[in-house]
Enzyme design. Structure first.
Site, PDB file in Angstrom:
ATOM      1  N   VAL A 130       0.912  -1.153   0.000  1.00 11.59           N
ATOM      2  CA  VAL A 130       0.000   0.000   0.000  1.00 11.59           C
ATOM      3  C   VAL A 130       0.949   1.200   0.000  1.00 11.59           C
ATOM      4  O   VAL A 130       1.492   1.568   1.035  1.00 11.59           O
ATOM      5  CB  VAL A 130      -0.944  -0.016   1.217  1.00 11.59           C
ATOM      6  CG1 VAL A 130      -1.797   1.239   1.254  1.00 11.59           C
ATOM      7  CG2 VAL A 130      -1.829  -1.265   1.190  1.00 11.59           C
ATOM      8  N   PRO A 131       1.196   1.783  -1.183  1.00  6.26           N
ATOM      9  CA  PRO A 131       2.363   2.634  -1.418  1.00  6.26           C
ATOM     10  C   PRO A 131       2.313   4.055  -0.865  1.00  6.26           C
ATOM     11  O   PRO A 131       2.292   5.041  -1.616  1.00  6.26           O
ATOM     12  CB  PRO A 131       2.467   2.638  -2.946  1.00  6.26           C
ATOM     13  CG  PRO A 131       1.046   2.518  -3.402  1.00  6.26           C
ATOM     14  CD  PRO A 131       0.391   1.598  -2.397  1.00  6.26           C
ATOM     15  N   CYS A 132       2.397   4.192   0.449  1.00  7.64           N
ATOM     16  CA  CYS A 132       2.427   5.525   1.053  1.00  7.64           C
ATOM     17  C   CYS A 132       3.720   6.267   0.705  1.00  7.64           C
ATOM     18  O   CYS A 132       3.770   7.497   0.814  1.00  7.64           O
ATOM     19  CB  CYS A 132       2.214   5.452   2.554  1.00  7.64           C
ATOM     20  SG  CYS A 132       3.322   4.341   3.424  1.00  7.64           S
ATOM     21  N   HIS A 133       4.738   5.535   0.255  1.00  2.00           N
ATOM     22  CA  HIS A 133       5.986   6.200  -0.146  1.00  2.00           C
ATOM     23  C   HIS A 133       5.791   7.071  -1.380  1.00  2.00           C
ATOM     24  O   HIS A 133       6.623   7.921  -1.676  1.00  2.00           O
ATOM     25  CB  HIS A 133       7.099   5.161  -0.391  1.00  2.00           C
ATOM     26  CG  HIS A 133       6.813   4.181  -1.477  1.00  2.00           C
ATOM     27  ND1 HIS A 133       6.030   3.060  -1.267  1.00  2.00           N
ATOM     28  CD2 HIS A 133       7.177   4.149  -2.785  1.00  2.00           C
ATOM     29  CE1 HIS A 133       5.952   2.376  -2.407  1.00  2.00           C
ATOM     30  NE2 HIS A 133       6.635   3.021  -3.333  1.00  2.00           N
TER      31      HIS A 133
END
Length: 166
Positions: A130-133
């Site tokens: 879950v790409p919060c980056h």
């Protein structure tokens, strides 16, 4: 929601990651120096062969090898309704791209909730998948990330390089 949790540690270019899963899906990916209060989890049983744990570990290896840009392991994050909505919105950010917290909030219906979105992203238990980056400050600055801003920079550069075919 399954109560028993299973885990394993996986070596990666950004450090040893701990994968945590229930029978229903991936519950968390934890950083080597993760703040224990960021993601609250029950005790886990070390089981690298658990189907969800094994699938997540394999997909992470493929991601780091540049062979995977989308994850399809089932997810089972625990959070508030708003947090889960923010995490769902994260999954719509394309591989190799970034958006600001304000843009993410706008996609969720209210640009004024950028700070709340940032707080929800900070509680994202399933980093990378879950790409919060992929969320940055309004000026493009690499702000807050549980794995550290150096790791955030590495992940973004990795994705840009793979997306560009370099």
């Amino acid at each position: 929601m399954s109560s028993q949790l299973f885990s394993t540690a996986v070596d990666s270019p950004v450090g040893v990651l701990t994968i945590v899963a229930s029978d229903d899906g991936l519950r968390a990916i934890l950083w080597p120096d993760d703040d224990p209060s960021r993601v609250r989890l029950a005790e886990t049983i070390e089981d690298p062969s658990h189907p969800v744990v094994a699938a997540a570990a394999g997909q992470l290896r493929e991601y780091f090898d540049g062979e995977r840009i989308d994850f399809d392991v089932p997810l089972d994050p625990v959070g508030t309704e708003f947090q889960r909505a923010a995490w769902t919105a994260l999954c719509s950010i394309p591989y190799g791209a970034t958006v600001s917290y304000g843009e993410q909030a706008a996609r969720m219906g209210d640009r004024r909730k950028a700070r709340a979105v940032g707080a929800a992203n900070g509680r994202n238990p399933i980093s990378i998948v879950v790409p919060c980056h992929r969320v940055v400050g309004a000026n493009g600055a690499l702000t807050g990330f549980a794995g550290g801003t150096d790791t955030k920079a590495w992940l973004l550069e990795h994705e840009r390089r793979i997306a560009a075919g370099v």
